[in-house]
Design a protein around this motif. Sequence first.
Motif, short mmCIF file in Angstrom:
data_model
loop_
_atom_site.label_atom_id
_atom_site.label_comp_id
_atom_site.label_asym_id
_atom_site.label_seq_id
_atom_site.Cartn_x
_atom_site.Cartn_y
_atom_site.Cartn_z
N TYR A 1 8.22 86.59 -40.87
CA TYR A 1 9.40 86.76 -40.01
C TYR A 1 9.54 85.69 -38.93
CZ TYR A 1 5.59 88.98 -37.43
OH TYR A 1 4.39 89.24 -36.81
N MET A 2 8.61 84.74 -38.86
CA MET A 2 8.63 83.77 -37.76
C MET A 2 9.61 82.62 -38.03
SD MET A 2 4.60 83.77 -36.90
CE MET A 2 3.80 85.25 -36.28
N LYS A 3 10.26 82.17 -36.98
CA LYS A 3 11.31 81.15 -37.13
C LYS A 3 10.70 79.79 -37.50
CE LYS A 3 14.69 78.65 -34.36
NZ LYS A 3 16.02 78.84 -34.93
N LEU A 4 11.25 79.22 -38.56
CA LEU A 4 10.78 77.91 -39.02
C LEU A 4 11.25 76.84 -38.04
CD1 LEU A 4 9.23 76.71 -41.49
CD2 LEU A 4 11.48 76.22 -42.50
N ASN A 5 10.33 75.96 -37.62
CA ASN A 5 10.71 74.86 -36.72
C ASN A 5 11.43 73.78 -37.50
OD1 ASN A 5 9.76 75.81 -34.23
ND2 ASN A 5 7.64 75.24 -34.73
N PRO A 6 12.16 72.86 -36.79
CA PRO A 6 12.89 71.79 -37.49
C PRO A 6 11.98 70.91 -38.36
CG PRO A 6 13.61 71.93 -35.20
CD PRO A 6 12.45 72.88 -35.34
N ASP A 7 10.68 70.83 -38.05
CA ASP A 7 9.78 70.00 -38.88
C ASP A 7 9.56 70.59 -40.27
OD1 ASP A 7 7.97 72.10 -38.57
OD2 ASP A 7 6.67 71.05 -37.15
N GLY A 8 10.00 71.84 -40.49
CA GLY A 8 9.91 72.45 -41.81
C GLY A 8 8.51 72.92 -42.19
N LYS A 9 7.51 72.69 -41.33
CA LYS A 9 6.16 73.15 -41.70
C LYS A 9 5.48 74.03 -40.64
CE LYS A 9 4.04 68.86 -40.32
NZ LYS A 9 3.03 67.91 -40.45
N THR A 10 6.01 74.03 -39.41
CA THR A 10 5.41 74.92 -38.41
C THR A 10 6.44 75.98 -38.01
OG1 THR A 10 6.12 73.56 -36.53
CG2 THR A 10 3.93 73.11 -37.46
N VAL A 11 5.94 77.05 -37.36
CA VAL A 11 6.84 78.12 -36.92
C VAL A 11 6.77 78.29 -35.40
CG1 VAL A 11 7.03 79.52 -39.01
CG2 VAL A 11 5.00 79.77 -37.56
N ALA A 12 7.86 78.84 -34.85
CA ALA A 12 7.97 79.04 -33.40
C ALA A 12 7.18 80.29 -33.02
CB ALA A 12 9.43 79.18 -32.98
N ALA A 13 5.87 80.14 -33.08
CA ALA A 13 4.98 81.28 -32.83
C ALA A 13 3.91 80.87 -31.83
CB ALA A 13 4.30 81.71 -34.12
N THR A 14 3.34 81.83 -31.15
CA THR A 14 2.22 81.52 -30.25
C THR A 14 1.24 82.67 -30.22
OG1 THR A 14 1.61 80.85 -28.00
CG2 THR A 14 3.40 82.43 -28.18
N ASP A 15 -0.03 82.32 -30.02
CA ASP A 15 -1.05 83.33 -29.71
C ASP A 15 -1.49 83.06 -28.28
OD1 ASP A 15 -0.93 84.38 -32.24
OD2 ASP A 15 -2.91 83.66 -32.88
N LEU A 16 -1.67 84.12 -27.51
CA LEU A 16 -2.25 83.94 -26.17
C LEU A 16 -3.75 84.21 -26.27
CD1 LEU A 16 -2.09 83.48 -23.09
CD2 LEU A 16 -1.62 85.92 -22.84
N LEU A 17 -4.54 83.21 -25.90
CA LEU A 17 -6.00 83.32 -25.96
C LEU A 17 -6.55 83.45 -24.54
CD1 LEU A 17 -6.63 80.23 -28.31
CD2 LEU A 17 -5.88 82.55 -28.96
N VAL A 18 -7.55 84.32 -24.38
CA VAL A 18 -8.17 84.44 -23.05
C VAL A 18 -9.69 84.32 -23.16
CG1 VAL A 18 -6.33 85.91 -22.09
CG2 VAL A 18 -8.34 86.98 -23.16
N PRO A 19 -10.33 83.79 -22.09
CA PRO A 19 -11.79 83.63 -22.12
C PRO A 19 -12.50 84.96 -22.39
CG PRO A 19 -10.85 82.46 -20.24
CD PRO A 19 -9.73 83.25 -20.85
N GLY A 20 -13.57 84.87 -23.17
CA GLY A 20 -14.39 86.05 -23.43
C GLY A 20 -13.93 86.85 -24.62
N ILE A 21 -12.67 86.67 -25.03
CA ILE A 21 -12.14 87.50 -26.10
C ILE A 21 -11.50 86.68 -27.22
CG2 ILE A 21 -10.45 89.32 -26.66
CD1 ILE A 21 -11.05 90.52 -23.96
N GLY A 22 -10.62 85.74 -26.84
CA GLY A 22 -9.83 85.04 -27.86
C GLY A 22 -8.43 85.61 -27.81
#
Length: 457
Positions: free
Chosen positions: A360-381
């Motif tokens: 379901y993630m939006k395809l970026n104009p480069d055609g190979k990556t998506v407009a997605a993010t993970d938030l990572l925090v110390p100690g957990i990931g």
Amino acid sequence: MKHTDISELFKYPQKFSGSPVTVCGWVRTWRDSKSVAFIELNDGTCFKNLQLVFGKDKPLANLKEALVVGVALKAEGEFIPSERNGYEMAVSSVEILGGCPQDYPLQKKHHTLEFLRTIPHLRPRTKYFEAVFAVRSTLSYAIHKYFQEHGYKYVHTPIITGSDCEGAGEMFRVTTMPWKTECGNEEEYYAEDFFGHRANLTVSGQLEGEMAATALGRIYTFGPTFRAEHSNTTRHAAEFWQIEPEVSFADLDDIIGIAEEFIKYIIKYTVDNCPDELAYFSERFEKGLLDKLSAVISSDFAKISYTDAVEALKKSGKDFKYPVEWGCDLQTEHERYLTEEYFKKPVFVVDYPADIKAFYMKLNPDGKTVAATDLLVPGIGEIIGCSEREADTAKLIEAMKKRNMPLEAYGEYLDLRKYGSVPHSGFGLGMERILMYITGVQNIRDTLLFPRTVGNL
Ligand code: 4AD
Ligand code: MG
């Protein structure tokens, strides 16, 4: 039962000082000497115990039964100032509500967390778990408060679903079919079942959340989600709580801004409202916890693209168990290097390769990556999985076909793109993971009242 909460006594000591009061609770510890006996009483309303003092000049009839760890009792007496405790209670009468025999497992002051996991029904009576569940409650309130104050509607998405939101196939089946049902194939089997087709416990409320958001504007869910992942780690549970806001008219940058503001808000609210519990974790379990949390509240989170993150990992000189190449999924060891060593603070990794992320993630104009993010925090990931959703029907269908998804099962979801499609974005925060981050609890099994993990029900 007429009595006063111990929290009330400590909140308004002057009001009660010198007055007769009645309290109820459980004996946490006790001490006895020639002339006097003490009980540390806890009633669950506040983190602090109330010290009960028994003078031996006028011994009480049932004092002996009261001096037992785990006993439930009701005590009457005078609430008085004391040099060592601030306030304590001079007991004049005591009634035993429930006795507690010697086989009560919580006799010692300190038990290992491993041992306490074997008695989940009793462990909330320890200081550690009392603190965990108090913080969990306050954090839950903060989450609702943030969304309610910011114009989000709370929706209740179904727990039983027919779809697989994350496409990872890690679902528990829901069935009423009798044991040893004879059938030729899966289709026949499900045709006889309660819903007439396969049903699962939801892995995420997102798809239904999107349907609500494209009507109500901004929504959030806050409920249990289920994953039959065989990851036997300290961060994975089979049943965990997820908070999933979904925002119409928002792109990836907008939702990243919301996520950062939201995380800071809920941490600040919890720090402000659980001072005793967090001071306890900070002193006993994670030195510097409170400094860590105040730094998180007051500084900007970092942001890096997946592509740059892969470069940073390659140049790190670290001997990772899983080698890093563009296109690979980031493992916990990689996530923790980025957030703990490279940035030393929470970081959003953005624009992941489409192939390792959900349909379901939006395809970026480069055609190979998506407009997605993970938030990572110390100690957990990872604590948050987030994306802008694909709003273009043709691209969405292509992504689904690539993953061999049955389009007919997602007709309603595709309708959202057909009828007034808008840019929209959302994220999922793992309740237990943010709780671990805020308290310093090391194992997800210690954040849930009754944890469900592989082989453990
Ligand atoms: O990254 P995930 O899989 O994202 C989703 O489910 C999206 N549908 C969310 C959305 O965009 N609405 O999961 C979201 C978060 C993770 O970042 C993690 O914190 C938590 O849920 N999580 C788990 N927590 C405990 N045990 C597990 N097995 C978890 N799996 C995910
Ligand atoms: Mg994720």
